[in-house]
Design an enzyme around this catalytic site. Structure first.
Site, PDB file in Angstrom:
ATOM      1  CG  ASP A   1       5.990   7.697  -4.811  1.00 16.94           C
ATOM      2  OD1 ASP A   1       6.325   6.663  -4.048  1.00 16.94           O
ATOM      3  OD2 ASP A   1       5.334   8.672  -4.069  1.00 16.94           O
ATOM      4  CB  SER A   2       3.048   4.859  -2.975  1.00 14.31           C
ATOM      5  OG  SER A   2       3.757   5.760  -2.373  1.00 14.31           O
TER       6      SER A   2
ATOM      7  CB  CYS B   1       8.026   4.011  -4.392  1.00 14.71           C
ATOM      8  SG  CYS B   1       7.086   3.417  -3.047  1.00 14.71           S
TER       9      CYS B   1
ATOM     10  CD  GLU C   1       0.497  11.231  -1.065  1.00 15.68           C
ATOM     11  OE1 GLU C   1      -0.595  11.437  -1.577  1.00 15.68           O
ATOM     12  OE2 GLU C   1       1.545  10.833  -1.600  1.00 15.68           O
TER      13      GLU C   1
ATOM     14  CB  CYS D   1       9.900   7.327   2.965  1.00 12.67           C
ATOM     15  SG  CYS D   1       8.567   7.697   2.446  1.00 12.67           S
TER      16      CYS D   1
ATOM     17  CG  HIS E   1       5.616  10.542   0.458  1.00 17.16           C
ATOM     18  ND1 HIS E   1       5.830   9.460  -0.367  1.00 17.16           N
ATOM     19  CD2 HIS E   1       4.216  10.901   0.467  1.00 17.16           C
ATOM     20  CE1 HIS E   1       4.613   9.107  -1.041  1.00 17.16           C
ATOM     21  NE2 HIS E   1       3.740  10.142  -0.713  1.00 17.16           N
TER      22      HIS E   1
HETATM   23  N1  DGL Z   1       6.783   6.790  -1.295  1.00 16.76           N
HETATM   24  C1  DGL Z   1       6.911   5.781  -0.509  1.00 16.76           C
HETATM   25  C2  DGL Z   1       8.212   5.033  -0.214  1.00 16.76           C
HETATM   26  O1  DGL Z   1       9.292   5.915  -0.615  1.00 16.76           O
HETATM   27  C3  DGL Z   1       6.172   5.986   0.994  1.00 16.76           C
HETATM   28  C4  DGL Z   1       4.683   6.201   0.854  1.00 16.76           C
HETATM   29  C5  DGL Z   1       3.893   4.851   0.992  1.00 16.76           C
HETATM   30  O2  DGL Z   1       3.846   4.147   2.232  1.00 16.76           O
HETATM   31  O3  DGL Z   1       3.278   4.674   0.042  1.00 16.76           O
HETATM   32  O4  DGL Z   1       8.626   4.494   0.728  1.00 16.76           O
END
Ligand code: DGL
Length: 275
Positions: free
Chosen positions: A11-12, A74, A153, A185, A187
């Site tokens: 993931d990011s 992600c 975050e 997303c 998150h």
């Molecule tokens: N984890 C990313 C997603 O599911 C969102 C966070 C980001 O913008 O990096 O889209």
């Protein structure tokens, strides 16, 4: 392919821990190698080319370490990079969009479905396409929520300030009369109760984490690749950013798996050295 190899999850940032946790719940014998690209998070405000470049770099790293499958935990990376990643590797590569779309289609009664995600995910139209391919008559309303990822975050997932930001951002959805909302997303499940209060109890929230974990299980069973284990797992967590922040996120979101050992690796150095 050794059944004992870990599942690579990326993931990011820390959002993909929702998917890692769901995989561990569904498949307790499996080991996870996770990469959170926290130094370059959010991906949601990057160009699709950048997201593709980062995703490829990280998946190359995970594949070189040895994983039996990859989970792109992600939505943003799934939206722009999944087909390229699926062609690039010899191991199965799963994303989070189709599992989420499937769960929403199963849940909706009115066929009015909301999707919230990053700007890149919303602009890509990936959820509309996935939902409409399953339920052509569905009305899909998508909304980008750029403020949510930085909150998660930073570990801010409750409190008046968070409630206000979430409520204001989700106002446009009030008029749409949706009965189902996809948290598009990884998150956003960390903000689930705040989001639920903002949209009302009549709206069913869909997190793709659980559906994705079920798909991981199906792929491993199909290939006869499920792991046997008598000892607790040693899961490896890589972060390109702050190790303390990653540790806090693990303590908060992965506490249920405290019997398994967590090893945290910090720094893009370990990523770039291995390329
Ligand atoms: N984890 C990313 C997603 O599911 C969102 C966070 C980001 O913008 O990096 O889209």
């Amino acid at each position: 392919m050794s059944n004992q190899l870990p599942i690579g999850v990326f993931d990011s940032g820390v959002g993909g821990l929702t998917v890692a946790s769901a995989i561990k719940a569904e498949l307790p014998n499996e080991t996870i190698t996770y990469f959170g690209d926290t130094a370059r998070c959010p991906y949601g405000d990057k160009t699709p080319e950048q997201v593709l470049e980062y995703s490829t770099e990280i998946c190359d790293f995970l594949v070189q370490r040895g994983v039996k499958m990859l989970v792109v935990a992600c939505n943003t990376a799934t939206a722009v990079a999944l087909p390229t990643l699926q062609q690039r590797y010899h191991v199965p590569v799963l994303g989070v969009v189709r599992p989420g779309a499937r769960a929403a289609v199963r849940a909706t009664e009115t066929m009015r479905i909301g999707v919230i995600g990053t700007a890149v995910t919303v602009k890509s139209g990936v959820y509309e396409r996935a939902i409409k391919s399953l339920l052509p008559k569905a009305e899909v309303y998508s909304l980008a929520c750029p403020e949510f990822v930085p909150l998660v975050e930073r570990g801010e997932t409750s409190g008046k300030h968070v409630e206000r930001i979430v409520q204001e951002r989700l106002l446009p959805l009030q008029k749409r009369d949706i009965d189902t909302l996809i948290l598009g997303c990884t998150h956003y499940p960390h903000l689930e109760s705040v989001i639920q209060r903002a949209v009302g109890d009549h709206v069913r929230l869909i997190s793709s984490a659980y559906e994705t974990a079920r798909e991981v299980k199906a792929v491993l069973s199909d290939q006869a690749w499920t792991a046997d284990r008598t000892e607790p797992a040693v899961d490896q967590y890589f972060t390109s950013g702050d190790g303390v922040r990653m540790e806090q996120a693990l303590q908060k979101w992965m506490r249920a798996w405290a019997d398994d050992a967590f090893v945290i690796h910090v720094g893009m150095e370990s990523l770039t050295c291995s390329l």
